[in-house]
Design an enzyme around this catalytic site. Structure first.
Site, short mmCIF file in Angstrom:
data_model
loop_
_atom_site.label_atom_id
_atom_site.label_comp_id
_atom_site.label_asym_id
_atom_site.label_seq_id
_atom_site.Cartn_x
_atom_site.Cartn_y
_atom_site.Cartn_z
N LYS A 1 0.85 -1.19 0.00
CA LYS A 1 0.00 0.00 0.00
C LYS A 1 0.89 1.24 0.00
O LYS A 1 1.47 1.62 1.01
CB LYS A 1 -0.92 0.03 1.22
CG LYS A 1 -2.02 1.07 1.05
CD LYS A 1 -2.36 1.84 2.29
CE LYS A 1 -1.43 2.93 2.65
NZ LYS A 1 -1.54 4.18 1.88
N GLU B 1 10.17 1.45 10.50
CA GLU B 1 11.27 2.37 10.21
C GLU B 1 10.65 3.76 10.27
O GLU B 1 9.85 4.12 9.41
CB GLU B 1 11.86 2.05 8.83
CG GLU B 1 13.26 2.57 8.64
CD GLU B 1 13.27 3.99 8.16
OE1 GLU B 1 13.36 4.89 9.03
OE2 GLU B 1 13.17 4.20 6.96
N CYS C 1 14.29 10.53 6.50
CA CYS C 1 14.25 10.23 7.93
C CYS C 1 15.64 10.28 8.56
O CYS C 1 15.78 10.58 9.73
CB CYS C 1 13.59 8.88 8.16
SG CYS C 1 14.25 7.61 7.07
N GLU D 1 10.59 16.02 14.46
CA GLU D 1 10.98 15.85 13.05
C GLU D 1 10.21 16.88 12.21
O GLU D 1 8.99 16.91 12.21
CB GLU D 1 10.61 14.43 12.62
CG GLU D 1 11.03 14.13 11.21
CD GLU D 1 10.83 12.66 10.83
OE1 GLU D 1 9.71 12.14 10.99
OE2 GLU D 1 11.80 12.06 10.34
#
Ligand code: NDP
Length: 489
Positions: free
Chosen positions: A184, A260, A294, A393
């Site tokens: 997906k 992750e 990331c 982040e």
């Protein structure tokens, strides 16, 4: 790319390229131009259900999971087909992701495609069974064997920032291990996945149901996949908040969950570091794909005695940094993925200033770019270690510069984070840099600019940056179970 639903924009369910069950489509927007570049079949809950059923059937009733040699041949064929279609695939990635075209010769396409060969070699030579020797527990003489078997049906849920890299890291390892997959992709970047689906269906021998692609705009699709009891494992890359939700969904039937997640990685300059090299690395990091990675180093931790020198050099380096049309090979930084993401990044910059940061460079939208979701390379100086912009982040071209008072303080600041994905330490002494690197709680770390990236190198996070490792032998083994067999002898 033309608008409308072409073959490359269909779902792949049980070996067939199909439109959505209700005929729905959703638009694909180029983040550099804000134009709709085409449409993609918009999967329904029914489509997801059929894809999971197909993957379950293919795992339970075909020889895919046990025919190691056939899988290796299929993966080599897939690599050839992706290489043959490289130009079309790279153009689609640049158009939907907005990444600079130069990055498609690296992490945004070429390198992950090359990496398929490494995984195929690994699977070809892998010791599926290990003889543990003979022992006599409780007096029963037994030969013990550790046998590796694929975990089953894998749901792969992927984000929009480095889609080819992330999709292939999951799908290729899972298929090589003998799993079947339902992928997906993120709704902002569906074509890399639907094109992969088309190539698998038309140019490889991968059997029906082994690999399925369910793209859609309905945010509940990923949740359905992670909740479904027919799925044995979820392999997820994305935000920590969503990773938490995936873990909760998987808990119901004790699914294996590989995560992750986010990062807030630190680039530490020790007091003897070459400052030109430090700022070169910092500039390259925060502008690469506009900071949408990331593992990007978004905190620059400078010695207090050389703080202004570092900030000034960084500003000089980033002033006039090539930013704009991602199809131009001279451009190093493109747009953010969508307006929501751009506004989120601008909101963080505002919050940084409200908490006492000084904008040393950038801080807004580039004046010369009137269309596209761009944000200027932004240097936030005088940031304190606990400030929001030092902790959360941002996922944009924004670097927070923090002062440290020696090696111990630098380590404490770097480790003062909920995340632990990556980092870098720079020093004139490799030994000293290495000693500091060993103390940082992250899954990957660079010493003086070394690069860890590669199909053979495990990648993943400590703390809230994730669970498990992608790539390398460890990444392959995430998709395996171990069965210990004891034969009486
Ligand atoms: P998300 O983490 O929400 O999305 C990643 C993927 O997860 C998408 O395919 C998404 O599909 C899917 N998803 C969303 N909710 C669920 C759920 N409950 N169960 C299963 N799957 C789900 O990232 P966003 O796109 O919302 O980005 C927000 C922030 O996340 C960014 O600003 C950045 O900080 C971070 N991020 C981090 C990434 C990384 O590599 N670490 C990558 C991308 C983003 P859908 O969009 O349809 O909900």
């Amino acid at each position: 790319m033309t608008s409308g639903t072409g073959r490359e924009q269909l779902l792949l369910i049980d070996g067939e390229l199909v439109p959505a069950s209700d005929g729905g489509v959703f638009p694909n927007v180029n983040p550099a131009t804000e134009e709709v570049i085409g449409h993609t079949a918009d999967a329904t809950a029914d489509d997801m259900d059929r894809a999971i059923a197909a993957a379950r059937r293919a795992f339970d009733t075909t020889s895919w999971s046990t025919d190691h040699a056939f899988r290796v041949r299929c993966l080599r064929r897939l690599q050839e087909a992706l290489t043959k279609n490289a130009e079309e695939l790279k153009a689609a990635v640049v158009a939907e992701v907005g990444c600079p075209v130069t990055l498609t010769d690296g992490a945004q396409f070429a390198t992950p495609v090359e990496g398929i060969g490494w995984v195929a070699d690994l699977a070809e030579n892998y010791a599926w069974e290990t003889d543990l020797g003979v022992a006599s527990p409780f007096g029963i003489r037994s030969r013990r064997i550790a046998r590796r078997e694929p975990i089953g049906v894998v749901g792969a849920i992927t984000p929009w920032n480095f889609p080819v890299q992330i999709v292939l890291a999951k799908v290729v390892s899972a298929l090589a291990a003998g799993c079947t997959v339902v992928l997906k992709p993120a709704p902002d970047t569906p074509w890399n996945a639907t094109l992969l689906g088309r190539i698998v269906a038309e140019e490889t021998d991968i059997p029906a149901g082994v690999f399925n692609v369910v793209a859609g705009s309905d945010h509940r699709l990923g949740q359905r996949l992670s909740e479904d009891p027919r799925v044995d494992m979820i392999s997820f890359t994305g935000s920590t908040a969503t990773g938490r939700a995936v873990m909760r969904s998987g808990a119901e039937n004790i699914k294996k969950v590989f995560l992750e997640l986010g990062g807030k990685s630190a680039l530490i300059a020790l007091d003897d570091a070459n400052m030109n090299a430090v700022v070169g690395n910092a500039a390259f990091q925060i502008t690469t794909h506009a900071g949408q990675g990331c593992a990007i180093l978004t905190r620059l931790i400078l010695p207090r005695s050389r703080y202004e020198e570092g900030v000034e050099k960084l500003v000089q380096t980033l002033t006039g940094w090539p930013c704009g049309d991602p199809t131009d090979p001279g451009v190093l930084m493109g747009p953010l993925i969508n307006a929501r993401q751009r506004d989120r990044v601008l909101g963080y910059i505002e919050q940084g200033v409200a908490e006492g940061a000084r904008i040393a460079l950038g801080g807004g939208r580039p004046e010369h770019l009137t269309r596209g979701y761009y944000v200027e390379p932004t240097v936030l100086a005088d940031v304190t270690p606990d400030a929001t912009v030092a902790q959360e982040e941002i996922f944009g071209p924004v670097i927070a510069v923090i002062a440290h008072d020696g090696d111990d303080d630098a380590v404490a600041i770097a480790n003062n984070s909920a995340y632990g994905l990556s980092g870098m330490v720079c020093s004139a002494s490799q030994e000293r840099a290495r000693a500091v690197a060993n103390r940082i709680r992250t899954g990957t770390i660079s010493v003086n600019g070394g690069l860890f990236y590669g199909a053979d190198a495990p990648f993943g996070g400590y703390k809230q940056s994730g669970v498990g490792r992608e790539s390398g032998v460890a990444g392959f083994e995430e998709y395996l179970e171990i069965k210990t067999i004891a034969e009486a002898c």
